[in-house]
Write an enzyme that holds these catalytic residues in place. Sequence first.
Site, short mmCIF file in Angstrom:
data_model
loop_
_atom_site.label_atom_id
_atom_site.label_comp_id
_atom_site.label_asym_id
_atom_site.label_seq_id
_atom_site.Cartn_x
_atom_site.Cartn_y
_atom_site.Cartn_z
N PHE A 66 38.51 -9.51 41.13
CA PHE A 66 37.68 -8.29 41.08
C PHE A 66 38.14 -7.28 40.02
O PHE A 66 38.04 -6.07 40.22
CB PHE A 66 37.63 -7.62 42.47
CG PHE A 66 37.50 -8.62 43.58
CD1 PHE A 66 36.35 -9.39 43.70
CD2 PHE A 66 38.53 -8.84 44.47
CE1 PHE A 66 36.23 -10.35 44.70
CE2 PHE A 66 38.43 -9.80 45.46
CZ PHE A 66 37.27 -10.56 45.58
N CYS A 67 38.65 -7.80 38.91
CA CYS A 67 39.09 -6.91 37.81
C CYS A 67 40.08 -5.86 38.30
O CYS A 67 40.05 -4.69 37.87
CB CYS A 67 37.91 -6.24 37.12
SG CYS A 67 36.79 -7.41 36.37
N ALA A 68 40.92 -6.27 39.23
CA ALA A 68 41.96 -5.36 39.73
C ALA A 68 43.20 -6.21 40.00
O ALA A 68 43.67 -6.31 41.14
CB ALA A 68 41.48 -4.65 40.99
#
Length: 471
Positions: A364-366
Amino acid sequence: MITSALPRLCGADMEVPLADGTLHRYVNLDCAASTPALEGVVDAVTAALPWYSSVHRGAGHLSQVSTRLYEAARQSVAAFVGARPGDSVVFVRNTTDAINHLAACLRVPAGATVLATEIEHHANMLPWRRLGPVEYLPPPASPQALLDSMEAALRAGAGRVAVVAVTGASNVTGEVMPVVEMARLAHAHGAIISVDAAQLAPHRTIDMAAMDVDCLALSGHKMYAPFGAGALVVRTDLVADAEPLLAGGGAVDFVTLGDVLWTGMPDRLEAGSPNVLGAIALGVAATILTEVGMARIAEHERRLLARIDEAFARMPRLQRLRLWDDPSLDRLGVVTFTIAGMHHALVAAVLSAEHAIGVRHGCFCAHPYITRLLGIDAVAANSVRSSLQRGERAGIPGAVRASFGIGTTEADIDELVSALAQLLDVGPQLEYRQDEHTGDFHPVTDARTWPVFAGLPSLDTAGHAAGCGQF
Ligand SMILES: Cc1ncc(COP(=O)(O)O)c(C=O)c1O
């Protein structure tokens, strides 16, 4: 009390093929990534299209109309976020763009630092590194823990922290952050606060004036206006003298061969021809959401969240990922989990191929946050890094995220719950093979075909839909 139905979304009744070739209603549980368009947004853009022309610099009637539509959209976005008279709404592409613009043009004293948290999306992490050293607060166990660690860091910074850059709500686990209190702390220690509202804006009331937020970024495609525009809303005095990130036409008053006189805000940060239709779409979405009432939207989503929480509590093999458990604390409709012994990409593939349910899987791009949540230590993280450098994605860590919004129904939640219950009980009903390059799973036998669109290229030759390998 009779309440009208929530506004309809484009494609709400879409049927998609399952791997066995039968059609099934699409269950879109990927709203945190991107949302369908509101029908009202589509109608407004369709109505505006014949009037479309250049903005600001055209004397023709269509240019005048388009300019007015564009500027009216700016006012709608300003009203939606409770901007103050001294704020500027800058139209950008999305939240990533907004934060990059902001981090590039804020002026901070030499030696100044940025304070953020480890839970930030990469979009609210990487741009700030260009401004100065960034200190990351660890994922907090409660809102109070976040405020305590923030206050301690601000005190230790002794006035050097120039910007507190935080998300309004986690895109990974959905917790709503204590923005008002964080703003108070930032200001008490001489810093400004910039809020990444990519997730907050479509789901909760934002009032920059009441919250005392200095800068805010949001994306149209996450708030039912997927036409390529987002917004940076910023206190004008913070950037009025800034050297803009993008240099070009529209951002200047006068140019000589050796010099440039930048124009005022917001045009100063909008070099180049703007996305007029995207801005119109965003403005209309903001107006529709305001008319529906953000409190009502939040209530709808909280009811669905309670339903899913209750069902998931009966499925102990689903390991929920979250920051804090207290049910009295506000959370968006974002539910993230893993299933022991089952690859996250396989879970997502089964939900799609066997149940027509769309979710997101991966990190999740985290990456810093998800590796923390999954208990991946530095050694394991290094090994993931090496695999990626070798182009091997099969073993990348991750989780599955179901996320929802105004178009989500109880039936959608129930379909997810029953699909997961079946998966836990009897496993996948089809045979799947993993693509070593992307890490994604695909049914070995798949009868799904691509839709045919008049005037568009065939999708048969357009490459694999999930082939980018991003996570
Ligand atoms: C919290 C958060 N911030 C920033 C972004 C980046 O948004 P965009 O891709 O629209 O720039 C996202 C997207 O998922 C997000 O969830």
